[in-house]
Design an enzyme around this catalytic site. Structure first.
Site, PDB file in Angstrom:
ATOM      1  CB  THR A  74      35.591   1.278  -9.208  1.00 38.94           C
ATOM      2  OG1 THR A  74      34.597   1.657  -8.248  1.00 38.94           O
ATOM      3  CG2 THR A  74      34.914   0.919 -10.518  1.00 38.94           C
ATOM      4  CG  HIS A 130      36.574   3.131 -29.267  1.00 37.08           C
ATOM      5  ND1 HIS A 130      37.606   2.456 -29.861  1.00 37.08           N
ATOM      6  CD2 HIS A 130      35.436   2.578 -29.755  1.00 37.08           C
ATOM      7  CE1 HIS A 130      37.130   1.529 -30.668  1.00 37.08           C
ATOM      8  NE2 HIS A 130      35.812   1.576 -30.636  1.00 37.08           N
TER       9      HIS A 130
END
Length: 389
Positions: free
Chosen positions: A310, A362
């Site tokens: 993006t 994560h």
């Protein structure tokens, strides 16, 4: 109802462009849908007569469900007699056949646009809009309802659907979310709940690359996408997704590129990006972005993404902390590329820099892997081999 993206399970019918009894050519726009991925005019899969409409405007239906029936011309009258009543928007076109046109210019302009729908021609008459002066945003330059309403209001992107806007207390303007905006909201919240979001930020010096870009006349984004594609080959964990307690490593490198629209954000996908040159990458992105803005994307154009980029820097943002596009595990945000003061040795010098931000999950990606991936991109962009362009 077509599948408009790998994670899209349903679509909402915004409007029917054709009504029961209308002749339809193959690939002629039939109806318009909205999902969290895309707003699009859906072309007819075949030629014939629209004999039945099985889903109303405003209905949300699962992908692959039948929303209409198209029969051969000879079959149409019998089938149409059993069809559901036409939708309110289509029914509203009836008075147009008996109502006098407000001006000859409008009548003439409508005649010059035989592929506009009766609804569009009726709106043009009501709002005194000359269709010959409009640039259509539909498939093949077709003029849509929104084009007419935007012209009537004197601004682009008008969302003047009845019932969407009301006046709140103290004169506030209250507007219902569009289907796309509601779906985006749902998926962003779901992504936050699903992934353990972490962000790492790298500053990249584009000064050396600027001269190569000038010679090749290619956008910085094309170089960034090429660097990302190469890095994903080296770090396949970032080109993965999570399914239950398993990690799926995708063989293809398909990079989604976020495109900002007046109604929301859409992410068309550059397929097999690792096999493209910088120039080819730029051409592919330009084509996808143009078709996204004109509602001409096909289902396959927004499907099978494995990583997303993006570019908030296009609007002047220094950096962003983007939300992961599920079921992917990482997303790269590109900040504005500008001259900034940088310390080199004991001197402060102007350099062309940008901040790149990687958002990663994560649950499966550790900070070390994310930083090594970003260091690979940084090194590639700062020491670009001109032969790769």
């Amino acid at each position: 109802m077509p599948q408009m993206g790998e994670s899209v399970a349903e679509g909402t019918i915004v409007r029917w462009i054709k009504k029961v009894g209308d002749k339809v050519d193959r690939d002629e726009p039939l109806f318009e849908i909205s999902t969290d991925k895309v707003d699009a005019e859906i072309p007819s899969p075949g030629a014939g007569v629209l004999s039945q409409i099985l889903a109303n405007e405003g209905d949300t239906v699962p992908v692959n469900s039948v929303v209409a029936v198209i029969g051969a011309g000879a079959e149409a009258p019998a089938s149409a007699s059993q069809a559901k009543p036409a939708q309110p928007a289509a029914a509203a076109t009836k008075p147009a056949e008996t109502t006098k046109a407000p001006a000859q210019a409008v009548e003439a302009s409508a005649a010059g646009h035989e592929r506009t729908s009766p609804l569009v021609r009726q709106l043009a008459k009501e709002h005194h809009v000359d269709l010959t002066q409009l640039h259509g945003t539909g498939i093949g330059g077709r003029i849509t309802k929104d084009d007419v309403l935007a012209a009537a209001a004197g601004r682009a992107g008008l969302e003047g659907q009845e019932g969407r806007v009301r006046q709140g207390r103290d004169g506030d303007r209250v507007e219902k979310m569009s289907v796309m905006r509601k779906k985006i909201a749902e998926h962003m919240v779901a992504s936050r709940r699903t992934s353990a979001h972490v962000h790492t930020v790298f500053e990249v010096d584009f000064s050396a690359l600027a001269a190569i870009r000038e010679k090749t006349r290619t956008s910085y984004l094309s170089f960034i996408l090429k660097a990302v594609a190469d890095a994903l080959k080296e770090f396949p964990l970032l080109n993965a997704s999570v399914e239950g307690d398993s990690i799926v490593y995708h063989k293809s490198i398909n990079i989604g590129v976020a495109v900002a629209l007046d109604t929301g954000l859409i992410v068309p996908v550059v397929k097999h990006a690792d096999g493209l040159s910088v120039a080819a990458m730029g051409e592919r992105v330009a084509d996808l972005a143009a078709r996204a803005r004109s509602k001409q994307l096909k289902p396959e154009d927004v499907a099978d993404g494995t990583f997303t980029v993006t570019n908030p820097g296009a609007f002047g943002a220094l950096l962003g902390t983007p939300i992961i596009n599920q079921p992917q595990v990482a997303i790269l945000g590109v900040g504005s590329i500008e001259k900034r003061p940088v310390v080199r040795g004991d001197a402060v010098v102007p350099r062309l820099t940008a901040v790149l931000t990687l958002g990663f999950d994560h649950r499966v990606i550790d900070g070390a892997s994310a930083d090594q991936f970003m260091a690979h991109i940084k090194r590639a962009l700062e020491t670009w081999d001109e032969s790769r362009a």
